[in-house]
Design a protein around this motif. Structure first.
Motif, PDB file in Angstrom:
ATOM      1  N   LEU A  66       0.835  -1.199   0.000  1.00  0.00           N
ATOM      2  CA  LEU A  66       0.000   0.000   0.000  1.00  0.00           C
ATOM      3  C   LEU A  66       0.869   1.247   0.000  1.00  0.00           C
ATOM      4  CD1 LEU A  66      -2.728   1.434   0.211  1.00  0.00           C
ATOM      5  CD2 LEU A  66      -2.621   1.121   2.694  1.00  0.00           C
ATOM      6  N   ARG A  67       1.938   1.226   0.780  1.00  0.00           N
ATOM      7  CA  ARG A  67       2.845   2.377   0.799  1.00  0.00           C
ATOM      8  C   ARG A  67       3.394   2.648  -0.603  1.00  0.00           C
ATOM      9  NH1 ARG A  67       6.229   5.468   4.030  1.00  0.00           N
ATOM     10  NH2 ARG A  67       5.365   4.577   5.930  1.00  0.00           N
ATOM     11  N   GLU A  68       3.730   1.587  -1.335  1.00  0.00           N
ATOM     12  CA  GLU A  68       4.253   1.751  -2.690  1.00  0.00           C
ATOM     13  C   GLU A  68       3.208   2.390  -3.610  1.00  0.00           C
ATOM     14  OE1 GLU A  68       6.173  -0.989  -6.294  1.00  0.00           O
ATOM     15  OE2 GLU A  68       5.880  -1.831  -4.284  1.00  0.00           O
ATOM     16  N   ARG A  69       1.935   1.971  -3.465  1.00  0.00           N
ATOM     17  CA  ARG A  69       0.886   2.546  -4.309  1.00  0.00           C
ATOM     18  C   ARG A  69       0.653   4.012  -3.964  1.00  0.00           C
ATOM     19  NH1 ARG A  69      -1.934  -2.390  -3.320  1.00  0.00           N
ATOM     20  NH2 ARG A  69      -3.501  -1.350  -2.034  1.00  0.00           N
ATOM     21  N   ILE A  70       0.690   4.336  -2.680  1.00  0.00           N
ATOM     22  CA  ILE A  70       0.506   5.728  -2.264  1.00  0.00           C
ATOM     23  C   ILE A  70       1.630   6.597  -2.822  1.00  0.00           C
ATOM     24  CG2 ILE A  70       0.507   7.284  -0.270  1.00  0.00           C
ATOM     25  CD1 ILE A  70      -2.117   5.837  -0.653  1.00  0.00           C
ATOM     26  N   GLU A  71       2.851   6.081  -2.807  1.00  0.00           N
ATOM     27  CA  GLU A  71       3.968   6.830  -3.373  1.00  0.00           C
ATOM     28  C   GLU A  71       3.771   7.055  -4.863  1.00  0.00           C
ATOM     29  OE1 GLU A  71       6.235   8.394  -2.001  1.00  0.00           O
ATOM     30  OE2 GLU A  71       6.508   7.573   0.010  1.00  0.00           O
ATOM     31  N   ALA A  72       3.184   6.067  -5.553  1.00  0.00           N
ATOM     32  CA  ALA A  72       2.986   6.177  -7.000  1.00  0.00           C
ATOM     33  C   ALA A  72       1.956   7.238  -7.359  1.00  0.00           C
ATOM     34  CB  ALA A  72       2.571   4.825  -7.573  1.00  0.00           C
ATOM     35  N   GLU A  73       1.020   7.553  -6.454  1.00  0.00           N
ATOM     36  CA  GLU A  73      -0.014   8.532  -6.784  1.00  0.00           C
ATOM     37  C   GLU A  73       0.261   9.903  -6.199  1.00  0.00           C
ATOM     38  OE1 GLU A  73      -3.415   8.228  -3.320  1.00  0.00           O
ATOM     39  OE2 GLU A  73      -3.756   7.154  -5.190  1.00  0.00           O
ATOM     40  N   GLY A  74       1.450  10.114  -5.679  1.00  0.00           N
ATOM     41  CA  GLY A  74       1.781  11.458  -5.205  1.00  0.00           C
ATOM     42  C   GLY A  74       2.498  11.483  -3.876  1.00  0.00           C
ATOM     43  N   GLY A  75       2.549  10.340  -3.205  1.00  0.00           N
ATOM     44  CA  GLY A  75       3.342  10.265  -1.995  1.00  0.00           C
ATOM     45  C   GLY A  75       2.585  10.543  -0.722  1.00  0.00           C
ATOM     46  N   ILE A  76       3.294  10.316   0.380  1.00  0.00           N
ATOM     47  CA  ILE A  76       2.721  10.513   1.714  1.00  0.00           C
ATOM     48  C   ILE A  76       2.366  11.984   1.922  1.00  0.00           C
ATOM     49  CG2 ILE A  76       3.051  10.076   4.168  1.00  0.00           C
ATOM     50  CD1 ILE A  76       3.151   7.607   2.282  1.00  0.00           C
ATOM     51  N   GLU A  77       3.134  12.871   1.272  1.00  0.00           N
ATOM     52  CA  GLU A  77       2.860  14.301   1.433  1.00  0.00           C
ATOM     53  C   GLU A  77       1.468  14.643   0.921  1.00  0.00           C
ATOM     54  OE1 GLU A  77       5.480  13.035  -0.083  1.00  0.00           O
ATOM     55  OE2 GLU A  77       7.127  13.481   1.300  1.00  0.00           O
ATOM     56  N   ARG A  78       1.095  14.078  -0.226  1.00  0.00           N
ATOM     57  CA  ARG A  78      -0.252  14.324  -0.758  1.00  0.00           C
ATOM     58  C   ARG A  78      -1.295  13.831   0.226  1.00  0.00           C
ATOM     59  NH1 ARG A  78      -3.804  12.207  -6.038  1.00  0.00           N
ATOM     60  NH2 ARG A  78      -5.677  12.032  -4.781  1.00  0.00           N
ATOM     61  N   LEU A  79      -1.112  12.630   0.742  1.00  0.00           N
ATOM     62  CA  LEU A  79      -2.099  12.050   1.654  1.00  0.00           C
ATOM     63  C   LEU A  79      -2.290  12.920   2.891  1.00  0.00           C
ATOM     64  CD1 LEU A  79      -3.907   9.565   2.341  1.00  0.00           C
ATOM     65  CD2 LEU A  79      -1.901   8.582   3.468  1.00  0.00           C
ATOM     66  N   SER A  80      -1.198  13.459   3.419  1.00  0.00           N
ATOM     67  CA  SER A  80      -1.291  14.208   4.676  1.00  0.00           C
ATOM     68  C   SER A  80      -2.024  15.531   4.529  1.00  0.00           C
ATOM     69  CB  SER A  80       0.115  14.449   5.246  1.00  0.00           C
ATOM     70  OG  SER A  80       0.863  15.278   4.380  1.00  0.00           O
ATOM     71  N   VAL A  81      -2.023  16.108   3.316  1.00  0.00           N
ATOM     72  CA  VAL A  81      -2.692  17.397   3.133  1.00  0.00           C
ATOM     73  C   VAL A  81      -4.033  17.263   2.429  1.00  0.00           C
ATOM     74  CG1 VAL A  81      -0.475  18.594   3.043  1.00  0.00           C
ATOM     75  CG2 VAL A  81      -1.586  17.893   0.908  1.00  0.00           C
ATOM     76  N   VAL A 130      -8.164  18.203 -12.205  1.00  0.00           N
ATOM     77  CA  VAL A 130      -8.525  17.050 -13.029  1.00  0.00           C
ATOM     78  C   VAL A 130      -7.333  16.315 -13.635  1.00  0.00           C
ATOM     79  CG1 VAL A 130     -10.803  17.981 -13.581  1.00  0.00           C
ATOM     80  CG2 VAL A 130      -8.864  18.491 -15.082  1.00  0.00           C
ATOM     81  N   THR A 131      -6.149  16.879 -13.612  1.00  0.00           N
ATOM     82  CA  THR A 131      -4.997  16.181 -14.186  1.00  0.00           C
ATOM     83  C   THR A 131      -4.242  15.432 -13.094  1.00  0.00           C
ATOM     84  OG1 THR A 131      -3.415  17.994 -13.894  1.00  0.00           O
ATOM     85  CG2 THR A 131      -4.765  18.020 -15.900  1.00  0.00           C
ATOM     86  N   VAL A 132      -3.534  14.410 -13.503  1.00  0.00           N
ATOM     87  CA  VAL A 132      -2.723  13.629 -12.558  1.00  0.00           C
ATOM     88  C   VAL A 132      -1.715  14.530 -11.861  1.00  0.00           C
ATOM     89  CG1 VAL A 132      -0.999  11.794 -12.375  1.00  0.00           C
ATOM     90  CG2 VAL A 132      -3.024  11.463 -13.816  1.00  0.00           C
ATOM     91  N   GLN A 133      -1.088  15.427 -12.626  1.00  0.00           N
ATOM     92  CA  GLN A 133      -0.069  16.304 -12.055  1.00  0.00           C
ATOM     93  C   GLN A 133      -0.667  17.262 -11.018  1.00  0.00           C
ATOM     94  OE1 GLN A 133      -0.633  15.802 -15.318  1.00  0.00           O
ATOM     95  NE2 GLN A 133       1.187  14.574 -15.882  1.00  0.00           N
ATOM     96  N   ALA A 134      -1.807  17.852 -11.358  1.00  0.00           N
ATOM     97  CA  ALA A 134      -2.438  18.799 -10.432  1.00  0.00           C
ATOM     98  C   ALA A 134      -2.929  18.104  -9.174  1.00  0.00           C
ATOM     99  CB  ALA A 134      -3.593  19.512 -11.124  1.00  0.00           C
ATOM    100  N   LEU A 135      -3.483  16.908  -9.321  1.00  0.00           N
ATOM    101  CA  LEU A 135      -3.935  16.146  -8.158  1.00  0.00           C
ATOM    102  C   LEU A 135      -2.764  15.780  -7.255  1.00  0.00           C
ATOM    103  CD1 LEU A 135      -6.520  13.883  -9.987  1.00  0.00           C
ATOM    104  CD2 LEU A 135      -7.063  15.388  -8.062  1.00  0.00           C
ATOM    105  N   SER A 136      -1.639  15.455  -7.866  1.00  0.00           N
ATOM    106  CA  SER A 136      -0.456  15.125  -7.083  1.00  0.00           C
ATOM    107  C   SER A 136       0.045  16.332  -6.309  1.00  0.00           C
ATOM    108  CB  SER A 136       0.646  14.602  -8.011  1.00  0.00           C
ATOM    109  OG  SER A 136       1.835  14.340  -7.294  1.00  0.00           O
ATOM    110  N   ARG A 137      -0.088  17.506  -6.903  1.00  0.00           N
ATOM    111  CA  ARG A 137       0.392  18.734  -6.253  1.00  0.00           C
ATOM    112  C   ARG A 137      -0.507  19.126  -5.085  1.00  0.00           C
ATOM    113  NH1 ARG A 137       3.351  23.329  -7.918  1.00  0.00           N
ATOM    114  NH2 ARG A 137       3.855  24.420  -5.975  1.00  0.00           N
TER     115      ARG A 137
END
Length: 464
Positions: A66-81, A130-137
């Protein structure tokens, strides 16, 4: 990470030069400022953030995959905010202006949700990147509802509500000027963005002084508590702000253990090895002190209940085939009217595959495909060959949107018995889009486009 640092450095240089900064940067600033404001207004929200952070940390420690998948979609930083908020508007003009406001932050209206069929007199959309990049940011979203005044059966009360809403102005002149500036100049500088966020927060801040008398409030509240919440206040106060957890059942148990009045049932699909779509729970809406207007100009003390705390767990986005199966199984579970709804839901969803490879293979969920370095990709290989050989990694696309049944369930649990009334009116997407000033995007089309784009990067034109 290096690309992100370069992007951030460019944003700093642009701001220094007085050039417009990115909508992603403005959205991140606004999301952080709103979270801090809501923490001050609703201290229990801060407690919820602490619970979610602890649960997420423990979940990731126990599940490296799961940690690997979270990193692939933007990382722990994205999840925390990550947060979503919710507001309720009263007029078409307010909705159209909010569309302009959120556009400055790179947020587009996605999806149409009719909640009137579940006894809540609103229809809604979600403003989000709506973009992968913007969602990651910065994956900030605002679930935005428009009151359907035509559903108020009492003609005189409906006319009174319309008159009250027509008099109010929820946006400051300074904010409207900044919207004009952003639209004319292609964005905002850093200094302008700071003023923009400050002015926008005033729109969504809690104002305990109502714009009506107690008698007017009580008549609107009797028609529906949400109607009173929308009509009787100076602005569309943020009514909840929602962090994302990786284990909503653990958060629910911890809320109960701490004596927080949690919702009895988690909305959405049951607990699964591979989470799908969206699960949500909340703590009960707070009773807050307000001041009503008296005819002689005095303030009359009273109370109002509307704002609450919510938490969500997001799973993989489903294709139309997957969504059709989900809707059918959910209807079966809800139609049974069980004493133990959770057990009935589990039994119904036993028919829904619960591993990622089956979801992918049967075309039930969306994925992003990433080529692995140093893996040779034969020109004749199928997508399945590439995934099974390890040359390509299939990363599930996170569901970024909402479920109307779940949203209605959350609203109802925090609005009391009055929310159970049903309305005869049908969905009115065309009226909503007319008020909005544009059409809403189709969520499935966004996921399909993201999946297709990732396939093209590895040299495949389709999922076959």
């Amino acid at each position: 990470m290096a690309n992100q640092q370069a992007t951030d450095q460019q944003a700093i240089e642009d701001a220094r030069d007085g050039l417009p900064i990115s909508p992603d940067a403005i959205r991140a600033y606004f999301a952080a400022a709103m979270s801090e404001m809501y923490r001050r207004e609703v201290p229990l929200y801060g407690t919820l953030l602490d619970i979610v952070a602890t649960v997420n940390r423990r979940t990731l420690e126990a599940d490296p995959a799961l940690r690997e998948r979270i990193e692939a979609e933007g990382g722990i930083e994205r999840l925390s905010v990550e947060r979503h908020g919710a507001i309720r508007l009263g007029t078409a003009e307010e909705l159209a202006t909010c569309r302009r406001l959120f556009a400055v932050m790179g947020m587009e209206p996605v999806g149409y949700y009719d909640l009137s069929v579940a006894g809540v007199p609103v229809h809604s959309t979600a403003f989000r990147p709506v973009t992968v990049q913007a969602l990651s940011r910065c994956p900030f979203r605002i679930f935005t509802s428009l009151l359907r005044l035509e559903l108020i059966e009492d003609n005189a009360l409906r006319a009174e509500a319309e008159a009250i809403l027509a008099r109010r102005r929820i946006f400051s002149p300074a904010l409207l000027d900044l919207l004009d500036t952003a639209e004319a100049g292609g964005g905002l500088t850093e200094a302008q963005a700071e003023r923009f966020v400050s002015e926008a927060l005033e729109t969504f801040r809690w104002h305990p002084d109502t714009t009506v008398s107690r008698e007017t409030y009580e008549r609107l509240n009797a028609a529906h508590r949400l109607i009173a919440d929308v009509v009787c206040f100076r602005g569309p106060h943020i009514n909840h702000l929602t962090p994302r957890t990786l284990d909503i059942d653990a958060v629910q148990a911890e809320m109960i253990a701490r004596g927080i009045p949690a919702k009895a049932v988690i909305e959405g699909p049951p607990r699964r090895a591979c989470p799908i779509l969206l699960r949500q729970t909340s703590f009960t809406a707070l009773e807050e002190q307000v001041a009503f207007q008296a005819a002689d100009g005095r303030s009359v003390p009273g109370s109002h209940t509307a704002r609450f705390g919510e938490v969500e767990q997001r799973g993989v986005a489903l294709t139309p085939a997957g969504r059709a199966l989900y809707d059918r199984l959910l209807d079966e579970a809800r139609g049974a009217d069980p004493v133990d709804y959770a057990a009935t839901l589990d039994r119904a969803f036993a028919a829904f595959p619960d591993d990622l490879e089956t979801l992918r293979g049967e075309g039930l969920a969306y994925f992003r495909y990433l080529g692995r370095p140093h893996h040779r990709v034969p020109h004749y290989a199928t997508l399945d060959d590439l995934v099974q050989s390890g040359a390509v990694t299939a990363v599930p696309l996170t569901y970024e949107d909402f479920l109307p049944v779940s949203a209605a369930g959350i609203f109802q649990s925090n609005l009391g018995g009055g929310a159970s009334a049903h309305y005869a009116a049908e969905a009115s997407r065309s009226a909503f889009e007319t008020a909005l000033g544009t059409s809403v995007a189709d969520e499935s089309a966004i996921y399909a486009a993201q999946q297709a784009a990732s396939l093209r990067t590895i040299g495949i034109d389709g999922p076959g």
